[in-house]
Motif scaffolding. Structure first.
Motif, PDB file in Angstrom:
ATOM      1  N   ASP A  59    -104.203 -23.836  44.540  1.00  0.00           N
ATOM      2  CA  ASP A  59    -105.766 -23.745  43.994  1.00  0.00           C
ATOM      3  C   ASP A  59    -105.908 -24.995  43.277  1.00  0.00           C
ATOM      4  O   ASP A  59    -105.036 -25.669  42.634  1.00  0.00           O
ATOM      5  CB  ASP A  59    -105.769 -22.681  42.897  1.00  0.00           C
ATOM      6  CG  ASP A  59    -107.183 -22.270  42.625  1.00  0.00           C
ATOM      7  OD1 ASP A  59    -107.726 -21.381  43.157  1.00  0.00           O
ATOM      8  OD2 ASP A  59    -107.593 -22.718  41.736  1.00  0.00           O
ATOM      9  N   ALA A  60    -107.171 -25.384  43.460  1.00  0.00           N
ATOM     10  CA  ALA A  60    -107.809 -26.709  42.717  1.00  0.00           C
ATOM     11  C   ALA A  60    -107.605 -26.778  41.276  1.00  0.00           C
ATOM     12  O   ALA A  60    -107.491 -27.946  40.848  1.00  0.00           O
ATOM     13  CB  ALA A  60    -109.227 -26.864  43.333  1.00  0.00           C
ATOM     14  N   ALA A  61    -107.477 -25.753  40.751  1.00  0.00           N
ATOM     15  CA  ALA A  61    -107.321 -25.608  39.357  1.00  0.00           C
ATOM     16  C   ALA A  61    -105.855 -26.329  38.979  1.00  0.00           C
ATOM     17  O   ALA A  61    -105.654 -26.700  38.062  1.00  0.00           O
ATOM     18  CB  ALA A  61    -107.408 -24.174  38.823  1.00  0.00           C
ATOM     19  N   MET A  62    -105.034 -26.266  39.863  1.00  0.00           N
ATOM     20  CA  MET A  62    -103.700 -26.559  39.609  1.00  0.00           C
ATOM     21  C   MET A  62    -103.821 -28.260  39.395  1.00  0.00           C
ATOM     22  O   MET A  62    -102.882 -28.777  38.786  1.00  0.00           O
ATOM     23  CB  MET A  62    -102.695 -26.210  40.732  1.00  0.00           C
ATOM     24  CG  MET A  62    -102.351 -24.906  40.791  1.00  0.00           C
ATOM     25  SD  MET A  62    -101.466 -24.288  39.518  1.00  0.00           S
ATOM     26  CE  MET A  62    -102.531 -23.377  38.537  1.00  0.00           C
ATOM     27  N   VAL A  63    -104.693 -28.913  40.084  1.00  0.00           N
ATOM     28  CA  VAL A  63    -104.885 -30.291  39.799  1.00  0.00           C
ATOM     29  C   VAL A  63    -105.053 -30.625  38.200  1.00  0.00           C
ATOM     30  O   VAL A  63    -104.442 -31.449  37.663  1.00  0.00           O
ATOM     31  CB  VAL A  63    -105.854 -31.064  40.638  1.00  0.00           C
ATOM     32  CG1 VAL A  63    -106.027 -32.416  40.472  1.00  0.00           C
ATOM     33  CG2 VAL A  63    -105.506 -30.778  42.287  1.00  0.00           C
ATOM     34  N   ASN A  64    -106.105 -29.660  37.797  1.00  0.00           N
ATOM     35  CA  ASN A  64    -106.465 -29.986  36.298  1.00  0.00           C
ATOM     36  C   ASN A  64    -105.194 -29.692  35.360  1.00  0.00           C
ATOM     37  O   ASN A  64    -104.764 -30.218  34.524  1.00  0.00           O
ATOM     38  CB  ASN A  64    -107.516 -29.339  35.892  1.00  0.00           C
ATOM     39  CG  ASN A  64    -108.900 -30.146  36.573  1.00  0.00           C
ATOM     40  OD1 ASN A  64    -108.919 -31.164  36.614  1.00  0.00           O
ATOM     41  ND2 ASN A  64    -109.740 -29.322  36.833  1.00  0.00           N
ATOM     42  N   HIS A  65    -104.805 -28.739  35.930  1.00  0.00           N
ATOM     43  CA  HIS A  65    -103.580 -28.037  35.042  1.00  0.00           C
ATOM     44  C   HIS A  65    -102.137 -29.013  34.941  1.00  0.00           C
ATOM     45  O   HIS A  65    -101.904 -29.238  33.977  1.00  0.00           O
ATOM     46  CB  HIS A  65    -102.958 -26.773  35.657  1.00  0.00           C
ATOM     47  CG  HIS A  65    -101.633 -26.148  35.193  1.00  0.00           C
ATOM     48  ND1 HIS A  65    -101.774 -25.508  33.699  1.00  0.00           N
ATOM     49  CD2 HIS A  65    -100.539 -26.046  35.368  1.00  0.00           C
ATOM     50  CE1 HIS A  65    -100.339 -25.289  33.504  1.00  0.00           C
ATOM     51  NE2 HIS A  65     -99.684 -25.684  34.382  1.00  0.00           N
ATOM     52  N   TRP A  66    -101.728 -29.665  36.392  1.00  0.00           N
ATOM     53  CA  TRP A  66    -100.860 -30.509  36.328  1.00  0.00           C
ATOM     54  C   TRP A  66    -101.125 -32.019  35.895  1.00  0.00           C
ATOM     55  O   TRP A  66    -100.374 -32.586  35.561  1.00  0.00           O
ATOM     56  CB  TRP A  66     -99.964 -30.343  37.725  1.00  0.00           C
ATOM     57  CG  TRP A  66     -99.337 -29.300  37.783  1.00  0.00           C
ATOM     58  CD1 TRP A  66     -99.581 -28.029  38.390  1.00  0.00           C
ATOM     59  CD2 TRP A  66     -97.829 -29.127  37.260  1.00  0.00           C
ATOM     60  NE1 TRP A  66     -98.411 -27.123  38.278  1.00  0.00           N
ATOM     61  CE2 TRP A  66     -97.496 -27.736  37.405  1.00  0.00           C
ATOM     62  CE3 TRP A  66     -97.065 -29.708  36.447  1.00  0.00           C
ATOM     63  CZ2 TRP A  66     -96.166 -27.169  37.194  1.00  0.00           C
ATOM     64  CZ3 TRP A  66     -95.976 -29.166  35.960  1.00  0.00           C
ATOM     65  CH2 TRP A  66     -95.326 -27.835  36.327  1.00  0.00           C
ATOM     66  N   PHE A  67    -102.366 -32.406  36.325  1.00  0.00           N
ATOM     67  CA  PHE A  67    -102.616 -33.838  36.006  1.00  0.00           C
ATOM     68  C   PHE A  67    -103.885 -34.060  35.251  1.00  0.00           C
ATOM     69  O   PHE A  67    -104.094 -35.245  34.904  1.00  0.00           O
ATOM     70  CB  PHE A  67    -102.887 -34.566  37.529  1.00  0.00           C
ATOM     71  CG  PHE A  67    -101.470 -34.393  38.219  1.00  0.00           C
ATOM     72  CD1 PHE A  67    -100.518 -35.275  38.444  1.00  0.00           C
ATOM     73  CD2 PHE A  67    -101.447 -33.452  39.242  1.00  0.00           C
ATOM     74  CE1 PHE A  67     -99.225 -35.187  38.950  1.00  0.00           C
ATOM     75  CE2 PHE A  67    -100.394 -33.192  40.057  1.00  0.00           C
ATOM     76  CZ  PHE A  67     -99.212 -34.279  39.957  1.00  0.00           C
ATOM     77  N   GLY A  68    -104.699 -32.994  34.870  1.00  0.00           N
ATOM     78  CA  GLY A  68    -105.982 -33.209  34.158  1.00  0.00           C
ATOM     79  C   GLY A  68    -106.934 -33.863  34.771  1.00  0.00           C
ATOM     80  O   GLY A  68    -108.031 -33.794  34.429  1.00  0.00           O
ATOM     81  N   GLY A  69    -106.728 -34.345  36.233  1.00  0.00           N
ATOM     82  CA  GLY A  69    -107.888 -34.874  37.100  1.00  0.00           C
ATOM     83  C   GLY A  69    -107.478 -35.722  38.179  1.00  0.00           C
ATOM     84  O   GLY A  69    -106.606 -36.002  38.114  1.00  0.00           O
ATOM     85  N   LYS A  70    -108.392 -36.183  38.625  1.00  0.00           N
ATOM     86  CA  LYS A  70    -108.192 -36.836  40.038  1.00  0.00           C
ATOM     87  C   LYS A  70    -107.555 -38.470  39.572  1.00  0.00           C
ATOM     88  O   LYS A  70    -106.841 -38.708  40.263  1.00  0.00           O
ATOM     89  CB  LYS A  70    -109.609 -37.254  40.685  1.00  0.00           C
ATOM     90  CG  LYS A  70    -109.470 -38.004  41.942  1.00  0.00           C
ATOM     91  CD  LYS A  70    -110.850 -37.874  42.835  1.00  0.00           C
ATOM     92  CE  LYS A  70    -111.142 -39.303  43.323  1.00  0.00           C
ATOM     93  NZ  LYS A  70    -112.546 -39.078  44.088  1.00  0.00           N
ATOM     94  N   GLU A  71    -108.076 -38.925  38.462  1.00  0.00           N
ATOM     95  CA  GLU A  71    -107.548 -40.338  37.964  1.00  0.00           C
ATOM     96  C   GLU A  71    -106.034 -40.257  37.831  1.00  0.00           C
ATOM     97  O   GLU A  71    -105.438 -41.464  38.253  1.00  0.00           O
ATOM     98  CB  GLU A  71    -108.486 -40.817  36.851  1.00  0.00           C
ATOM     99  CG  GLU A  71    -108.255 -42.304  36.204  1.00  0.00           C
ATOM    100  CD  GLU A  71    -109.154 -43.069  36.913  1.00  0.00           C
ATOM    101  OE1 GLU A  71    -108.795 -44.193  37.128  1.00  0.00           O
ATOM    102  OE2 GLU A  71    -110.216 -42.403  37.737  1.00  0.00           O
TER     103      GLU A  71
END
Lengths: 209, 209
Positions: A59-71
């Motif tokens: 799920d796309a929410a996992m990106v924020n969960h693990w990394f905080g965002g694209k940067e």
């Protein structure tokens, strides 16, 4: 769940992460592998969090969960060397100072080769299309890496020397992984280290004027 | 008619084209300038014939009329050096053979600097996103340019030497125009030629093993 296996050629320092891992670490690793692919295909601007998550099968929410965002995901997946900085710095500092250029050439070639050049290609596509990626790369290369071996570099024009080394290392990656000029693209690592190492060494400690 | 003037810093060999030109040559020049900008912004794949024609303020049919299509326009606008190959080859062949590396460094830096790095950036964006662009670049660099000074290059491993020179030249452009690492990005040409020239010379004629 994962469309992109986390296997592939092991690079230096990845061995200790082998074996059964908890689901969270699997998700993180899958996102890193997917991010490298999507950044390589689309560049920084074109790559979306959604596309990376889809490639990783999470799920796309996992990106924020693990990394905080694209940067941050970009920094972790693309800008970081495929091994920890500490062992790399220790390796570069070991052995004769006059062979530092050769050790640098071998370290970059070995780590990039281990991933088939994907990480380097992702890096170039990203810096070519996204000014921030260039800044992050500069911070990483000049501060995190070069700043920690600067006592091995001649004192006159140390900053220029660092950027000259960067020019040779980046150009080597461009010709080997991006534009694929033969015979350099398929040349063995030993021969390339012998050819390129002394040139890097001159930038590090030679006379430049 | 033209949104992109054809003025700008004159590079070597452009002087003789000054003065009043017929409308056709103006259109062609406007298309070349517009193409460099659009390829730099979008890369090869993203740049459309329509967008380039719009930027030049001419009808899209003019692209086919003058260049036959996007591929040739790309080759003319981006891959070609901003001066004719003949004078460049003549220049490289003049002067001491031991200074060939320095003359190459100066020729590339001077011509790229004259266009503010736009052409080099367009080149990198294009090769990073379009495999054919890499092939065209290889043909140009290795055959049209390097093939004509090969008698000045050591006989052992001549092909590898050519690609090693390419690695240094491309890396120099990457650091100066794409990722802008200082102080190299703003360094004067004379200092860079002194720093980089001998390294290129070693690739041309030095011992590499």
């Amino acid at each position: 769940m994962m469309s992109t296996p986390t296997a592939g050629p092991p690079g230096p320092g990845t061995g200790r992460r082998r074996g059964r891992r908890p689901g969270g670490a699997d998700t993180r690793a899958a996102l890193l592998a997917a991010a490298r692919e999507v950044f390589a295909e689309q560049g920084y601007s074109g790559a979306t969090v959604r596309a990376i998550a889809r490639r990783a099968g999470v799920d796309a929410a996992m990106v924020n969960h693990w990394f905080g965002g694209k940067e941050t995901l970009f920094a972790e997946a693309v800008l970081r060397l495929p091994f920890e900085v500490e062992p790399l710095v220790a390796h570069l500092r070991s052995g004769p100072a006059g062979q530092l250029g050769a050790r640098m050439a071998r370290a970059f070639l070995t780590s990039w080769d281990a991933e088939g050049g994907t990480r380097f290609t992702a890096l170039v596509r990203s810096v070519a299309t996204h000014a921030d990626a260039g800044s992050s790369l500069r911070d990483f290369f000049l501060e995190n890496l070069f700043g920690r071996i600067s006592d091995l570099v001649a004192e006159d024009g140390r900053e220029l020397r660092a950027t000259l080394v960067a020019s040779q290392v980046m150009g080597l990656g461009m010709v080997r992984y991006v534009v694929h000029f033969e015979p350099l693209a398929s040349a063995g690592v030993d021969g390339l280290v012998a050819a390129v190492g002394p040139n890097i060494q001159r930038y590090l400690t030679g006379r430049l004027d």
